[in-house]
Structure formats: structure tokens, C-alpha cells
Motif scaffolding. Structure first.
Motif, PDB file in Angstrom:
ATOM      1  N   GLN A 196       0.763  -1.341   0.061  1.00 38.55           N
ATOM      2  CA  GLN A 196      -0.004   0.079   0.007  1.00 38.55           C
ATOM      3  C   GLN A 196       0.651   1.145   0.128  1.00 38.55           C
ATOM      4  O   GLN A 196       0.586   2.247  -0.688  1.00 38.55           O
ATOM      5  CB  GLN A 196      -1.082   0.001   0.982  1.00 38.55           C
ATOM      6  CG  GLN A 196      -1.802   1.147   1.183  1.00 38.55           C
ATOM      7  CD  GLN A 196      -2.423   1.653   2.381  1.00 38.55           C
ATOM      8  OE1 GLN A 196      -2.749   0.712   3.328  1.00 38.55           O
ATOM      9  NE2 GLN A 196      -1.986   2.969   3.128  1.00 38.55           N
ATOM     10  N   GLU A 234      -3.841  -4.658  -4.755  1.00 42.63           N
ATOM     11  CA  GLU A 234      -3.778  -3.162  -4.232  1.00 42.63           C
ATOM     12  C   GLU A 234      -4.106  -2.147  -5.042  1.00 42.63           C
ATOM     13  O   GLU A 234      -2.990  -1.742  -5.448  1.00 42.63           O
ATOM     14  CB  GLU A 234      -2.890  -3.167  -3.202  1.00 42.63           C
ATOM     15  CG  GLU A 234      -2.842  -4.237  -1.845  1.00 42.63           C
ATOM     16  CD  GLU A 234      -1.732  -4.193  -1.034  1.00 42.63           C
ATOM     17  OE1 GLU A 234      -1.792  -3.526  -0.142  1.00 42.63           O
ATOM     18  OE2 GLU A 234      -0.575  -4.760  -1.416  1.00 42.63           O
ATOM     19  N   ASP A 245     -14.024   5.088  -3.223  1.00 45.94           N
ATOM     20  CA  ASP A 245     -13.414   3.951  -3.040  1.00 45.94           C
ATOM     21  C   ASP A 245     -14.456   2.537  -2.936  1.00 45.94           C
ATOM     22  O   ASP A 245     -14.220   1.578  -3.325  1.00 45.94           O
ATOM     23  CB  ASP A 245     -12.539   4.081  -1.637  1.00 45.94           C
ATOM     24  CG  ASP A 245     -11.520   2.947  -1.561  1.00 45.94           C
ATOM     25  OD1 ASP A 245     -10.974   2.586  -2.462  1.00 45.94           O
ATOM     26  OD2 ASP A 245     -11.334   2.636  -0.455  1.00 45.94           O
ATOM     27  N   ALA A 249     -14.646  -0.597  -5.180  1.00 49.27           N
ATOM     28  CA  ALA A 249     -14.528  -2.238  -4.593  1.00 49.27           C
ATOM     29  C   ALA A 249     -15.771  -2.955  -5.004  1.00 49.27           C
ATOM     30  O   ALA A 249     -15.699  -3.875  -5.369  1.00 49.27           O
ATOM     31  CB  ALA A 249     -14.523  -1.944  -3.137  1.00 49.27           C
ATOM     32  N   ASN A 352     -12.509   4.384   6.767  1.00 50.83           N
ATOM     33  CA  ASN A 352     -11.961   3.089   6.220  1.00 50.83           C
ATOM     34  C   ASN A 352     -12.981   2.241   6.022  1.00 50.83           C
ATOM     35  O   ASN A 352     -14.450   2.623   6.105  1.00 50.83           O
ATOM     36  CB  ASN A 352     -11.032   2.289   7.211  1.00 50.83           C
ATOM     37  CG  ASN A 352     -12.206   1.844   8.294  1.00 50.83           C
ATOM     38  OD1 ASN A 352     -12.972   2.361   8.960  1.00 50.83           O
ATOM     39  ND2 ASN A 352     -12.329   0.536   8.362  1.00 50.83           N
ATOM     40  N   ASP A 354     -14.241  -2.015   5.196  1.00 52.42           N
ATOM     41  CA  ASP A 354     -14.037  -3.498   4.916  1.00 52.42           C
ATOM     42  C   ASP A 354     -15.151  -4.061   4.124  1.00 52.42           C
ATOM     43  O   ASP A 354     -16.251  -3.695   4.443  1.00 52.42           O
ATOM     44  CB  ASP A 354     -13.774  -4.227   6.294  1.00 52.42           C
ATOM     45  CG  ASP A 354     -12.597  -3.885   7.006  1.00 52.42           C
ATOM     46  OD1 ASP A 354     -11.724  -3.209   6.496  1.00 52.42           O
ATOM     47  OD2 ASP A 354     -12.452  -4.387   8.099  1.00 52.42           O
ATOM     48  N   ILE A 365     -11.986  -7.727   1.714  1.00 53.57           N
ATOM     49  CA  ILE A 365     -11.144  -6.444   1.448  1.00 53.57           C
ATOM     50  C   ILE A 365     -10.945  -5.568   2.415  1.00 53.57           C
ATOM     51  O   ILE A 365     -12.001  -5.487   3.342  1.00 53.57           O
ATOM     52  CB  ILE A 365     -12.232  -5.740   0.131  1.00 53.57           C
ATOM     53  CG1 ILE A 365     -11.921  -6.191  -1.217  1.00 53.57           C
ATOM     54  CG2 ILE A 365     -12.027  -4.026   0.376  1.00 53.57           C
ATOM     55  CD1 ILE A 365     -12.677  -5.691  -2.124  1.00 53.57           C
ATOM     56  N   GLY A 367      -9.733  -1.498   3.266  1.00 55.76           N
ATOM     57  CA  GLY A 367      -9.096  -0.277   2.578  1.00 55.76           C
ATOM     58  C   GLY A 367      -9.757   0.865   3.043  1.00 55.76           C
ATOM     59  O   GLY A 367     -10.151   1.040   4.419  1.00 55.76           O
ATOM     60  N   SER A 406      -7.551   7.083  -2.044  1.00 52.11           N
ATOM     61  CA  SER A 406      -8.073   6.112  -1.564  1.00 52.11           C
ATOM     62  C   SER A 406      -7.679   4.871  -2.092  1.00 52.11           C
ATOM     63  O   SER A 406      -7.278   4.821  -3.467  1.00 52.11           O
ATOM     64  CB  SER A 406      -9.599   5.906  -1.428  1.00 52.11           C
ATOM     65  OG  SER A 406      -9.920   7.288  -0.831  1.00 52.11           O
ATOM     66  N   PHE A 408      -7.602   0.072  -1.639  1.00 46.38           N
ATOM     67  CA  PHE A 408      -7.775  -1.157  -0.762  1.00 46.38           C
ATOM     68  C   PHE A 408      -6.967  -2.388  -1.076  1.00 46.38           C
ATOM     69  O   PHE A 408      -6.267  -2.369  -2.269  1.00 46.38           O
ATOM     70  CB  PHE A 408      -9.272  -1.418  -1.025  1.00 46.38           C
ATOM     71  CG  PHE A 408      -9.932  -1.722  -2.058  1.00 46.38           C
ATOM     72  CD1 PHE A 408      -9.758  -2.917  -2.813  1.00 46.38           C
ATOM     73  CD2 PHE A 408     -10.674  -0.913  -3.096  1.00 46.38           C
ATOM     74  CE1 PHE A 408     -10.309  -3.316  -4.098  1.00 46.38           C
ATOM     75  CE2 PHE A 408     -11.003  -1.091  -4.333  1.00 46.38           C
ATOM     76  CZ  PHE A 408     -10.736  -2.552  -4.928  1.00 46.38           C
TER      77      PHE A 408
END
Lengths: 440, 440
Positions: A196, A234, A245, A249, A352, A354, A365, A367, A406, A408
Motif C-alpha cells: 500500500q 492493491e 473507493d 470495490a 475506512n 472493509d 477487502i 481499505g 483511497s 484497498f
């Protein structure tokens, strides 16, 4: 292929894709005996060549006696060459079989260790190099390859630049506990846990970047979700906020599932995967806050301390509330990494996210949006008691044209486990590495 | 993207691909100042967003005074937001420019370390995280990404199954000298140097398989061709002989070069690569034996001991005899690995092949046909004084349905160096790791 034969060499996949073109023709196949059944004047040999399986019919009347006898003698996993005529076979899924005119055992396999009987997992793991020849492992490996192909296609088609992150990293930035260490000439190097930080540099260079490679964790965990060596992709995007973001995802995971449904349906069927569960993975995915997730746990009467991170059991309970992956955002900053940007509306929370897979397969995931203010980041590094010098180049990204961004990470093996519907991650990678497993 | 703006966010690549659709429209761009030129009432701002560069024209008469002043103040690599109208610009390669109506500095970059003046390599390598923002590094990274895409496409389209080889390996099969070692719980693990042995198991399972990942060598070499961490792709095919292996390697390399010529020509031009040299890379490639190669060296008056392996200088002299990659096959068995199959016509020679890139870029492929006879292999392991127990699972492949098979490994970084025409491999990977370079 340049093996000397007078008839064309074909792969079984050639027949699967375009068998009609070969109908009535003589072909040569190379492979291994997968299974056989005999009845007097006939041997039904199931030949596998790695690209598929086909029935080869050896009729006593068609071949010399010693060749028919070879069909009698041939053992499981012996390597063989078969020549014969492509015929229609409506009973097989392939649609074709071979009427054998020439049959040769190339190398006899004696006492092949993996038989159709049940074997223990430890035995199969010890024989992973042979176990990979089984139809179940074939299906998993092919789905894994399809997932990896889809991952790269998704980002390549969207203008992301592949920027490979290094495996050797110089600093044990967040403590050495879970790091593998190696001597590096007169220095020490640590195997990467995540690309990352490097992808943040790459996002400044390329706008949209991703890395995809193996990562390592020396965790003393013997759960069904942990490998010491696992693959992670990533992406990192400049000028993207948390909401964007989450969109990325969601698009990404929906794309992967669709690719597997389109291209590997036979393999899902072989694994007895309930594909209706995968077909439900359509946008939009539910998005809930950490606070809302804790309410689900409370409502289920499940003991959970507000402020803690979710454990495997918590994730399962939450995921069972939804028929598709769920995005959980804005966890308490206190349990998140120093580089996570706090929510301007409530700095106790972090920007954040998940993603938890459905059906209890856990987090696939993690991020979020990164801290882009130099001074805030410096303060965080102090608070987390991290060595500021180790982050010199990382801080440069906030010194020279800092930018909101951003990204993930998606763990490949957990994604494979979920999509294949398999309990333990050890079957999701060809040669798994676990705390107590370094072979073969 | 969900940054709040009233006009659509676009990437410069969107304009490069379909700028006409945006002509006369208002758009918003986010990026960094790459360069600027001012003349009284006009600022010509070169904006880069990672996907391209576009000229943004800030005219004093179009914007408030403080905005024009911001255009005066903005420094190299400051992050900015630009809004404006897409206009035709026939002088630029992009074909479009932006007539700015709104301009905002998001974060000012003070004293950006990399300026248009010349910097030493050590300085640039120390600032690799910023150096990646330069147009030359962009071109190399994009060509690298294209090569990697082409590699995967080639094998995926030909029915090869991706079978990731492990990074952690249990045995130091061929001595520990060039291996990185790490504690593995109560054991030792070594970082892989090659996935080949695993790919031989994969070839038995899938017929055609490949792995693609980082590999590691702890070599104390400070040459322009050595990295401690580099990416390698390794196909392995069941029932393929050396001639077929050479066909595959030739098809593969021709495919990669064609993909770069088709999709990354602008980047080759930026690197001032002589593309005619790449256009010459057409099948068939010359195929010469080791013996013939030594004759070339002799004929050039170059000192070379028959029986030795070729060094960098030898490879350059040989490659200068051809306008495309050359395949050199059948080296003396004595200098080749234990698993190489001897030539049945002359067991002193090995059924191996190396491919040497043109123009002195050295070996990019090494491979060959593998020994498939259990007893011969056992004898070789003894002769090479290797620990037989370490090869237990590998020998299984010769016990249970042994099969002729061949494969090779291609080093990504040397291939990138050759195709890009760059002298040192350190620029061919985003974050290079060399004997004396573990940062950033």
C-alpha cells in the motif's frame, strides 16, 4: 508439439471446443489414465491430459492382442499415448469419445498413492504435487486462475497502471512481530505485508495504480483463514474519496464473480457450489457503518465490546444478514492503522471500509481514504510510537503536492474460498504455506 | 470518482481517446503541475494527472485576479484542480487543450527535489518514489505493464493454467550460497529462485501450466543485469520436446514484442528506442548449437574456453551476429543443472536452450527438456552431491506416469531492458532491489 506421430496431436480441450471439426478423423492424444472399466472385449479408458477427460474405447477386435492386453494392464496415472478416431458420444458431457486404433503405455505408474478411497487431509497435503491431478483441485485451480485473470483485466481495462511493489522492505515499520526477516547482505530485510505505501507513491505518479503479488505474515494462527504466504491485489487512486473507493470495490467484486459465473460454471458445478448465491452478487452492495454493524450483533444477542475489531464469528453473524457482500465503513480510528484519514464529521471514526463476503467467508477487502495532511500524519506516527525516519519517503508524498487518495487490498485466497465455497483456504492456492506446512 | 464538482471529472486519457466528444464542454481535471510557461496575460500550465499531460491556458481576462495570481505562484508538482473548456489544439500531440475558467491549488509543493536539471543516479534512486512521476519512468513502467499483460494473455489464450509456485521453499536444494533464508517458526525457509520444479508437477496435472511471480537471488553481483528480486514467468508443457520448447519460446517472445509495438509505440518513441530493431523480431529466430556459438566467438578472435558457460561479453558478441533473438541449444551437460535431459544422440550435451536478446541485452530465456527417467535422475542427484531426500516429491513425478516435458523461464526485467533499450535493469522495475539498494 513436435512429438513424432503421423496423426495430428490434439488436446482434449480442442475436442471440447470444436470436436465436430475432428469427427471421423484420426487423432493422437497424450495423457494419463484417470480411470477405467472393462467388460470382456472392451476397455473403457478415461484419459486425462490436463485440459480435460475423454473416454477411449479399446475394442479387442480392433487392435493386436498385446495392445488389448496393455489396456488390461494399464494402471491409474500411467502415462499413455492413444491414437484413434473421434466419434460422437452423446452420453458424455464432452460429446465425443475415441475409438482406439493404437495404444501405448509410456510409463507405468505403480501403486499411485492417491486412490479413489478417502484420504486424510494431512496425507493429501503431503502429496499436494499429485493431489493437484484430481478433478476437485483442477476446478479450484482453474477458478483461481480465472479470478486472477479477472482482477488484472478489471484494472487494465480501467486505465490503472500495474506498478509492482517490492517484496523486500527495509523497515519493520509497525513492529517485527508478524514479519519474516532475512539477512540482506550486511543489513536486514523484511518480507512485505502490503504494497500500500508504495501504491500511494504510484497513485501520485500514475493517478490510478495497482500492485498484485505475494505478501507474507508470520502470524502464529492456525485458523482456516490464515496462510503465511498469500496473494493480494492493491489498487490506489488519486483524488478518490471513501465513497468512490466503495464504488470501486463494489464494481470490482461484482466483476470478478460475473467472470467466474461466465467462464467457470462447469467448475462451480463440479464443486457443488450453489451458484444462485453467486448470482445474487449484484450491485448495489449494502453499505453499513461500524455502528450499524455493532447493532446487528447486539440484536442477535451476541456479546461484543463496542470499539473492538470484528472477529471471524462477528463477521459471520453480520454477513448472514445479507445475501451479498457487505461494506462496513467508519470503524473507530483507535483500532485502525496510522495512515487512515479520520472522518471530518467525527474524528473518532476513520474513513475506512472493509468488505465482508457472504455466507461466513469473512473479510475479503480492507481499505479506505488515506491521511493526506503532513502534520496530522506526523502526529499519528508519534502517537503510534512509530519510527519517523522510516517514513521519510512516505511523508514526501504529503510534502510535494499532497492529494486526497483511497485504495484497498483484496486477498485472493479468501476470495477463491468464498467463490468456490470451500471451508479452508489451504485448498485455494496450489502450494499452500501454513504455520506448520512448508512442503512440498 | 465522487469529488464534488458541478462539471464532469475526466482523466486526460479520456480526452486522448475520445477528446472530440468533449469538445466545447466544461470539464474538471485533478492533477499536478508538470511544467509552466507564462507571458504577460497568459499562463500555459502543463497539467499531468498520471494518465497523460495537457496544456491548460489561464488567460488573465477570463478569471478573477487572485486566480491568475495562483497561476503565477503554482510550483512544480503542486496538486491542483482545473476547470475549463475543452478546445482543439493542433500543435499538441494530444490534440486538445483546456481554456481555464477555474483554477485551484490544492497543495503547494515547496522545493520539489527533482528539477529539470540533471541529477545523479544515486540521487534519483533515493527519490524513486518521486522519480516515478517523470515521463521517462512513465514510459518504462507502462511498457513493463504491457509486457506483463502480454505474457499472461499469451499463456491464458493458449490453454495454459496459471499455477502459482510458492515463494517459501523448504530445502536449499542446490546449496545456500545464493539463497535468502528466513526463520519459519521453528524451521528455516528459503526464498524461491525458480518455480520450475513445481511447474513440472503442474504440467502433469494440467498439461500446460505456468507460474509468474517474484524470484530471489542473493548474488553478490553489482552488474547492470542483476537484481536481488526479479519477476520470472515459467511455462512447462507435458509431452513437449526441445524442438517444441524452442517453437514456444519463439512464438512467445515474438508475441510480446508485437504487443509492445502495437500498444506502446508512443512510449518507445519517448525513450528514443530504435523501433526498426524491434520490428525485425519476426519468426523464425536463428537456432544454433553451443558448438556453433563457440565458433562465432573463435571467428571473432575472442578468447573462450570450450566447455565454459557464456558470460555477458560472450553473449554480446554472439548476439551481434543476428538481428533478432538467437536460440542457443545443446550446451555441455557438465555446466547445466541436474534435471536437464542429455541429448540421446550425444549424452555429453544437454537438451537445453537459452535465448539471447539482440543488441547485447543478454540471456532472457533459459530452459529445455527435463530428465524423465527416475534412475537417470537419481544418478544425477548423486553426481551433483545433492540431498536425495529433499527431492522426494519431485522424484514422484518420475514414479507415477513419467512423461517427456519441457519448459523455460523468462526474466521480466531483462526483457523490459531490451525492449525499452535501457542500459541498466535498475530502471525496469518500480522499486528495484540491488545488493546495495533496499530503499525506498
Amino acid at each position: 508439439m513436435t512429438m513424432t506421430t503421423t496423426t495430428p496431436n490434439v488436446y482434449i480441450e480442442d475436442l471440447a471446443q470444436n470436436g465436430t471439426a475432428y469427427l471421423g478423423q484420426d487423432v493422437t492424444l497424450h495423457g494419463w489414465l484417470y480411470n477405467k472399466r472393462s467388460s470382456g472385449k472392451l476397455h473403457f479408458l478415461q484419459l486425462r491430459d490436463g485440459t480435460g477427460t475423454i473416454q477411449c474405447v479399446l475394442f479387442k477386435g480392433d487392435v493386436p492382442p498385446e495392445m488389448f492386453e496393455a489396456g488390461n494392464r494399464v494402471t491409474q496415472e500411467s502415462s499413455v499415448r492413444v491414437r484413434g478416431t473421434v466419434k460422437e458420444d452423446k452420453r458424455s458431457t464432452l460429446g465425443f469419445e475415441i475409438g482406439v486404433t493404437d495404444f501405448e503405455i509410456l510409463h507405468e505408474s505403480v501403486d499411485y498413492p492417491i486412490t479413489p478411497k478417502e484420504h486424510g487431509v494431512a496425507f493429501l497435503m503431503d502429496h499436494r504435487h499429485l493431489w493437484l491431478r484430481s478433478s476437485r483441485q483442477h476446478a479450484i485451480t482453474r477458478i483461481r486462475a480465472e479470478i486472477i485473470r479477472a482482477i488484472r483485466t478489471f484494472f487494465d481495462e480501467r486505465g490503472f497502471t500495474l506498478v509492482d511493489a517490492p517484496i523486500f522492505t527495509p523497515n519493520a515499520c509497525e513492529g517485527t512481530t508478524n514479519l519474516f526477516e532475512t539477512d540482506y547482505f550486511d543489513d536486514k530485510a523484511y518480507l512485505t505485508q502490503s504494497g500500500q505505501l508504495y501504491m500511494e507513491a504510484a497513485a501520485a505518479a500514475f493517478g490510478k495504480a495497482y500492485c498484485f503479488g505475494p505478501t507474507f505474515r508470520a502470524e502464529k494462527s492456525k485458523t482456516r483463514r490464515h496462510l503465511t504466504e498469500f496473494w493480494m491485489v492493491e489498487p490506489e487512486v488519486a483524488f478518490l474519496d471513501l465513497a468512490g473507493d466503495m464504488d470501486l470495490a463494489e464494481d470490482f467484486v461484482a466483476f470478478i464473480v460475473r467472470a467466474v459465473l461466465e467462464n467457470r460454471r462447469a467448475e462451480l458445478t463440479l464443486l457443488e457450489r450453489d451458484v444462485s448465491k453467486l448470482e445474487a452478487v449484484q450491485k448495489p452492495f449494502p453499505r453499513i457503518t461500524y455502528d450499524e454493524a455493532t447493532k446487528i450483533l447486539k440484536q442477535e444477542g451476541h456479546a461484543f465490546e463496542y470499539g473492538d475489531d470484528f472477529g471471524a464469528e462477528d463477521e459471520t453473524i453480520i454477513s448472514n444478514h445479507f445475501d451479498r457482500p457487505v461494506l462496513i465503513h467508519r470503524y473507530p480510528s483507535a483500532i485502525k492503522a496510522f495512515y487512515m484519514k479520520p472522518d471530518p464529521e467525527n474524528p473518532e471514526l476513520s474513513l475506512n471500509v472493509d468488505m465482508i463476503a457472504p455466507e461466513g467467508y469473512g473479510e475479503i477487502i480492507g481499505g479506505g481514504q488515506r491521511e493526506d495532511d503532513l502534520n496530522v500524519l506526523l502526529k499519528k506516527i508519534k502517537e503510534h510510537e512509530l519510527p519517523e525516519t522510516a517514513f521519510g519517503w512516505y511523508l514526501d508524498l504529503r510534502r510535494y503536492g499532497s492529494f486526497p487518495h483511497s485504495g484497498f487490498g483484496l486477498g485472493v485466497e479468501r476470495t477463491v474460498a468464498w467463490i468456490c465455497g470451500i471451508h479452508h483456504v489451504r485448498e485455494t492456492i496450489p502450494f499452500p504455506r501454513l504455520m506448520e506446512r512448508l512442503t512440498p
